[in-house]
Design a protein around this motif. Structure first.
Motif, PDB file in Angstrom:
ATOM      1  N   PRO A  73      -3.850  44.752  -2.577  1.00  0.00           N
ATOM      2  CA  PRO A  73      -4.812  44.326  -1.550  1.00  0.00           C
ATOM      3  C   PRO A  73      -6.222  44.148  -2.101  1.00  0.00           C
ATOM      4  O   PRO A  73      -6.894  43.155  -1.794  1.00  0.00           O
ATOM      5  N   ALA A  74      -6.669  45.089  -2.892  1.00  0.00           N
ATOM      6  CA  ALA A  74      -8.060  45.051  -3.372  1.00  0.00           C
ATOM      7  C   ALA A  74      -8.314  43.878  -4.316  1.00  0.00           C
ATOM      8  O   ALA A  74      -9.462  43.516  -4.557  1.00  0.00           O
ATOM      9  N   ASP A  75      -7.237  43.287  -4.864  1.00  0.00           N
ATOM     10  CA  ASP A  75      -7.402  42.175  -5.809  1.00  0.00           C
ATOM     11  C   ASP A  75      -7.087  40.814  -5.187  1.00  0.00           C
ATOM     12  O   ASP A  75      -6.922  39.821  -5.889  1.00  0.00           O
ATOM     13  N   TYR A  85     -12.401  50.032  13.306  1.00  0.00           N
ATOM     14  CA  TYR A  85     -13.592  49.976  12.448  1.00  0.00           C
ATOM     15  C   TYR A  85     -13.352  50.489  11.023  1.00  0.00           C
ATOM     16  O   TYR A  85     -13.840  49.909  10.067  1.00  0.00           O
ATOM     17  N   ALA A  86     -12.607  51.613  10.888  1.00  0.00           N
ATOM     18  CA  ALA A  86     -12.302  52.166   9.566  1.00  0.00           C
ATOM     19  C   ALA A  86     -13.554  52.399   8.718  1.00  0.00           C
ATOM     20  O   ALA A  86     -13.583  52.088   7.537  1.00  0.00           O
ATOM     21  N   LEU A  87     -14.611  52.953   9.337  1.00  0.00           N
ATOM     22  CA  LEU A  87     -15.830  53.295   8.584  1.00  0.00           C
ATOM     23  C   LEU A  87     -15.683  54.700   7.990  1.00  0.00           C
ATOM     24  O   LEU A  87     -14.940  55.519   8.514  1.00  0.00           O
ATOM     25  N   GLY A 146     -19.961  43.807   8.611  1.00  0.00           N
ATOM     26  CA  GLY A 146     -20.890  43.793   7.481  1.00  0.00           C
ATOM     27  C   GLY A 146     -20.192  44.170   6.192  1.00  0.00           C
ATOM     28  O   GLY A 146     -20.410  43.557   5.148  1.00  0.00           O
ATOM     29  N   ARG A 147     -19.312  45.146   6.285  1.00  0.00           N
ATOM     30  CA  ARG A 147     -18.589  45.581   5.093  1.00  0.00           C
ATOM     31  C   ARG A 147     -17.691  44.467   4.555  1.00  0.00           C
ATOM     32  O   ARG A 147     -17.479  44.349   3.359  1.00  0.00           O
ATOM     33  N   ALA A 148     -17.184  43.663   5.476  1.00  0.00           N
ATOM     34  CA  ALA A 148     -16.378  42.510   5.034  1.00  0.00           C
ATOM     35  C   ALA A 148     -17.274  41.420   4.433  1.00  0.00           C
ATOM     36  O   ALA A 148     -16.948  40.840   3.397  1.00  0.00           O
TER      37      ALA A 148
HETATM   38  P1  ADP Z   1     -13.472  48.313   0.454  1.00  0.00           P
HETATM   39  O1  ADP Z   1     -13.898  47.526  -0.733  1.00  0.00           O
HETATM   40  O2  ADP Z   1     -13.946  47.730   1.764  1.00  0.00           O
HETATM   41  O3  ADP Z   1     -13.756  49.796   0.364  1.00  0.00           O
HETATM   42  P2  ADP Z   1     -10.797  48.175  -0.615  1.00  0.00           P
HETATM   43  O4  ADP Z   1     -10.557  46.764  -1.034  1.00  0.00           O
HETATM   44  O5  ADP Z   1     -11.091  49.196  -1.654  1.00  0.00           O
HETATM   45  O6  ADP Z   1     -11.877  48.179   0.558  1.00  0.00           O
HETATM   46  O7  ADP Z   1      -9.568  48.686   0.252  1.00  0.00           O
HETATM   47  C1  ADP Z   1      -8.232  48.444  -0.129  1.00  0.00           C
HETATM   48  C2  ADP Z   1      -7.449  47.842   1.014  1.00  0.00           C
HETATM   49  O8  ADP Z   1      -7.237  48.798   2.059  1.00  0.00           O
HETATM   50  C3  ADP Z   1      -8.167  46.663   1.647  1.00  0.00           C
HETATM   51  O9  ADP Z   1      -7.282  45.583   1.823  1.00  0.00           O
HETATM   52  C4  ADP Z   1      -8.622  47.188   2.979  1.00  0.00           C
HETATM   53  O10 ADP Z   1      -8.681  46.136   3.909  1.00  0.00           O
HETATM   54  C5  ADP Z   1      -7.547  48.198   3.299  1.00  0.00           C
HETATM   55  N1  ADP Z   1      -7.981  49.205   4.285  1.00  0.00           N
HETATM   56  C6  ADP Z   1      -9.182  49.813   4.345  1.00  0.00           C
HETATM   57  N2  ADP Z   1      -9.250  50.633   5.402  1.00  0.00           N
HETATM   58  C7  ADP Z   1      -8.044  50.575   6.055  1.00  0.00           C
HETATM   59  C8  ADP Z   1      -7.467  51.187   7.227  1.00  0.00           C
HETATM   60  N3  ADP Z   1      -8.142  52.042   7.994  1.00  0.00           N
HETATM   61  N4  ADP Z   1      -6.214  50.879   7.573  1.00  0.00           N
HETATM   62  C9  ADP Z   1      -5.506  50.016   6.831  1.00  0.00           C
HETATM   63  N5  ADP Z   1      -5.983  49.404   5.719  1.00  0.00           N
HETATM   64  C10 ADP Z   1      -7.232  49.678   5.324  1.00  0.00           C
END
Ligand code: ADP
Ligand code: ADP
Length: 226
Positions: A73-75, A85-87, A146-148
């Motif tokens: 996911p991160a790549d 929100y997942a803050l 904003g984080r996105a």
């Molecule tokens: P960020 O750079 O915003 O910290 P990352 O890319 O490191 O996010 O996060 C890895 C993946 O996990 C991303 O695809 C992100 O969208 C996903 N993710 C973050 N929070 C959650 C959540 N609460 N539930 C599911 N997936 C999440």
């Protein structure tokens, strides 16, 4: 920005239940695609396969010219906005915005530049030093967006981002997302069960039913009475 292509995409969960099947969609560079359909029709599963949060059983997901089925996911060069929100609760708004970039080794000045742009677009400047718990629901969702935005990703994925907000705030935030869309023109997939959100935001709409595409077209084409 990048196009997103779904080729014969399918998902069968462990246990054999099919959630998505035979989905073919070409999402153009800068297009805003909205996924709608009844609860359980596969919207979230489809979005999570694009995000890499759910494994792909059949077919492929392309982002730009890259097949990302096996990419972490991160790549994937995407950023997702969640309903919850997942803050990070222990971090200030500013730290929440900067965290992902910091982890990727983005230089400090560049982080500050991007945080400045995002807080300007979303008007969260006054809250940058607060913790999420000291924000309203709408403010939290702005921070999540904003984080996105600071990631400057090839694509945004939205999973019912406004569902936790009250009706009045939903209307306001819908218009804010519309402004964001006009300003950034980032390729987006947006999941919702709110018809007004779908009609306001969509360049094209996909109606899913039983994991398959029932209709695809502009909001006018889809919602026009036969
Ligand atoms: P960020 O750079 O915003 O910290 P990352 O890319 O490191 O996010 O996060 C890895 C993946 O996990 C991303 O695809 C992100 O969208 C996903 N993710 C973050 N929070 C959650 C959540 N609460 N539930 C599911 N997936 C999440
Ligand atoms: P929607 O987002 O449109 O409500 P989902 O993608 O959540 O739909 O679900 C599609 C189908 O897949 C539903 O029948 C649901 O019960 C099933 N499903 C979702 N997640 C899982 C899972 N982790 N394991 C098994 N079945 C699941």
């Amino acid at each position: 920005m990048a196009s997103i292509t779904l080729n014969n995409l399918g998902k069968v969960y462990a246990g054999g239940a099919r959630a998505v099947g035979g989905v073919n969609i070409d999402i153009a560079d800068g297009e805003f695609l909205v996924l709608v359909g009844p609860s359980g029709c596969g919207k979230s599963t489809l979005l999570r396969m694009v995000a890499g949060l759910e494994s792909i059983s059949e077919g492929e997901v392309r982002i730009g010219d890259r097949v990302v089925n096996d990419v972490e996911p991160a790549d994937r060069d995407i950023a997702m906005v969640f309903q919850n929100y997942a803050l990070y609760p222990h971090m200030s708004v500013r730290q929440n915005l900067a965290y992902g970039l910091k982890n990727r080794g983005t230089p400090k000045a560049e982080i500050e530049r991007r945080v400045g742009i995002a807080s300007d677009i979303l008007q969260i400047g006054p809250f940058l030093d607060r913790k999420p718990r000291a924000l309203s629901g709408g403010q939290r969702q702005r921070v999540a967006m904003g984080r996105a935005i600071v990631r400057e990703p090839a694509a945004f994925l939205f999973d019912e981002p406004l569902s936790n907000l009250d009706a009045k705030l939903r209307v306001a935030m819908r218009l804010e997302i519309k402004e964001l869309q006009k300003r950034l023109r980032t390729t987006s997939i947006y999941v919702t069960h709110d018809q007004l959100e779908a009609m306001t935001l969509a360049d094209r709409l996909v109606v899913l039913n039983g994991g398959r595409i029932e209709q695809i077209g502009t909001p006018l084409e889809v919602y026009r009475r036969p």
